[in-house]
Design a protein around this motif. Sequence first.
Motif, PDB file in Angstrom:
ATOM      1  N   ARG A   7       0.772  -1.404   0.042  1.00 18.70           N
ATOM      2  CA  ARG A   7      -0.051  -0.039  -0.061  1.00 18.70           C
ATOM      3  C   ARG A   7       0.841   1.393  -0.083  1.00 18.70           C
ATOM      4  N   ASP A   8       2.123   1.214   0.379  1.00 15.49           N
ATOM      5  CA  ASP A   8       2.945   2.236   0.441  1.00 15.49           C
ATOM      6  C   ASP A   8       3.850   2.572  -0.796  1.00 15.49           C
ATOM      7  N   GLU A   9       4.286   3.708  -1.004  1.00 12.55           N
ATOM      8  CA  GLU A   9       5.327   4.036  -2.104  1.00 12.55           C
ATOM      9  C   GLU A   9       6.631   3.594  -1.647  1.00 12.55           C
ATOM     10  N   PRO A  10       7.445   3.148  -2.350  1.00 12.62           N
ATOM     11  CA  PRO A  10       7.018   2.689  -3.679  1.00 12.62           C
ATOM     12  C   PRO A  10       6.485   1.431  -4.004  1.00 12.62           C
ATOM     13  N   ARG A  11       5.468   1.298  -4.877  1.00 11.22           N
ATOM     14  CA  ARG A  11       5.007  -0.083  -5.084  1.00 11.22           C
ATOM     15  C   ARG A  11       5.676  -0.967  -5.891  1.00 11.22           C
ATOM     16  N   ILE A  12       5.615  -2.149  -5.585  1.00 10.09           N
ATOM     17  CA  ILE A  12       6.551  -3.123  -6.425  1.00 10.09           C
ATOM     18  C   ILE A  12       5.676  -3.903  -7.489  1.00 10.09           C
ATOM     19  N   VAL A  13       5.952  -4.090  -8.787  1.00  8.02           N
ATOM     20  CA  VAL A  13       5.354  -4.827  -9.648  1.00  8.02           C
ATOM     21  C   VAL A  13       5.834  -5.990  -9.865  1.00  8.02           C
ATOM     22  N   ASP A  14       5.103  -7.157 -10.090  1.00 15.73           N
ATOM     23  CA  ASP A  14       5.583  -8.369 -10.069  1.00 15.73           C
ATOM     24  C   ASP A  14       6.897  -8.739  -9.228  1.00 15.73           C
ATOM     25  N   PRO A  15       6.645  -8.878  -7.880  1.00 16.52           N
ATOM     26  CA  PRO A  15       7.633  -9.187  -6.902  1.00 16.52           C
ATOM     27  C   PRO A  15       8.161 -10.543  -6.880  1.00 16.52           C
ATOM     28  N   GLU A  19      10.148 -11.232  -1.870  1.00 13.19           N
ATOM     29  CA  GLU A  19       9.543  -9.736  -1.894  1.00 13.19           C
ATOM     30  C   GLU A  19       8.053  -9.750  -1.315  1.00 13.19           C
ATOM     31  N   GLU A  20       7.410 -10.684  -2.069  1.00  6.71           N
ATOM     32  CA  GLU A  20       5.997 -10.659  -1.738  1.00  6.71           C
ATOM     33  C   GLU A  20       5.766 -11.376  -0.170  1.00  6.71           C
ATOM     34  N   LYS A  21       6.606 -12.052   0.290  1.00  6.42           N
ATOM     35  CA  LYS A  21       6.220 -12.664   1.670  1.00  6.42           C
ATOM     36  C   LYS A  21       6.562 -11.690   2.850  1.00  6.42           C
ATOM     37  N   ALA A  22       7.266 -10.360   2.237  1.00  5.57           N
ATOM     38  CA  ALA A  22       7.614  -9.437   3.266  1.00  5.57           C
ATOM     39  C   ALA A  22       6.567  -8.186   3.156  1.00  5.57           C
ATOM     40  N   LEU A  23       5.691  -8.222   2.497  1.00 10.03           N
ATOM     41  CA  LEU A  23       4.696  -7.085   2.113  1.00 10.03           C
ATOM     42  C   LEU A  23       3.143  -7.496   2.680  1.00 10.03           C
ATOM     43  N   ASP A  24       2.581  -6.569   2.791  1.00  7.95           N
ATOM     44  CA  ASP A  24       1.222  -6.583   3.724  1.00  7.95           C
ATOM     45  C   ASP A  24       0.272  -6.809   2.885  1.00  7.95           C
ATOM     46  N   MET A  49      -7.225   0.441   0.694  1.00  6.78           N
ATOM     47  CA  MET A  49      -8.345   1.612   0.637  1.00  6.78           C
ATOM     48  C   MET A  49      -8.477   1.972  -0.898  1.00  6.78           C
ATOM     49  N   ILE A  50      -9.690   2.562  -1.060  1.00  4.95           N
ATOM     50  CA  ILE A  50      -9.997   2.921  -2.609  1.00  4.95           C
ATOM     51  C   ILE A  50      -8.897   3.516  -3.256  1.00  4.95           C
ATOM     52  N   GLY A  51      -8.344   4.753  -2.678  1.00 12.18           N
ATOM     53  CA  GLY A  51      -6.893   5.146  -3.202  1.00 12.18           C
ATOM     54  C   GLY A  51      -5.966   4.392  -3.477  1.00 12.18           C
ATOM     55  N   ASP A  52      -5.813   3.463  -2.657  1.00 11.50           N
ATOM     56  CA  ASP A  52      -4.590   2.258  -2.747  1.00 11.50           C
ATOM     57  C   ASP A  52      -4.958   1.746  -4.330  1.00 11.50           C
ATOM     58  N   ILE A  53      -6.277   1.086  -4.155  1.00  9.45           N
ATOM     59  CA  ILE A  53      -6.568   0.169  -5.413  1.00  9.45           C
ATOM     60  C   ILE A  53      -6.430   1.200  -6.608  1.00  9.45           C
ATOM     61  N   ASP A  54      -7.043   2.509  -6.724  1.00 12.52           N
ATOM     62  CA  ASP A  54      -7.066   3.130  -7.862  1.00 12.52           C
ATOM     63  C   ASP A  54      -5.573   3.240  -8.305  1.00 12.52           C
ATOM     64  N   ALA A  55      -4.493   3.471  -7.367  1.00 14.76           N
ATOM     65  CA  ALA A  55      -3.154   3.738  -7.954  1.00 14.76           C
ATOM     66  C   ALA A  55      -2.663   2.476  -8.176  1.00 14.76           C
ATOM     67  N   MET A  56      -2.988   1.400  -7.591  1.00 14.31           N
ATOM     68  CA  MET A  56      -2.341   0.261  -8.025  1.00 14.31           C
ATOM     69  C   MET A  56      -2.627  -0.337  -9.456  1.00 14.31           C
TER      70      MET A  56
END
Length: 75
Positions: A7-15, A19-24, A49-56
């Motif tokens: 949810r936080d910046e920077p977002r990771i693409v195709d981890p 990396e995926e195990k460390a993220l929430d 949150m809606i803003g997270d989904i929109d950004a993702m």
Amino acid sequence: DVRVVDRDEPRIVDPTDAEEKALDSRLTVALLPDHKICALQKGGNFPLMIGDIDAMVTLAIAKGQEIREIIGRTP
């Protein structure tokens, strides 16, 4: 499909798996060639949150386009 995590910046693409195990949280976005969403899958233990989904989703669309352009150039 493009997987975007955290949810936080920077977002990771195709981890990677580590990396995926460390993220929430994560959101996998499946897109058609015209950028329409055909599937979403949310994972992880924390809500988005809606803003997270929109950004993702916006990031997934951009990265999906980049991937399609690369694949299109491959002989």
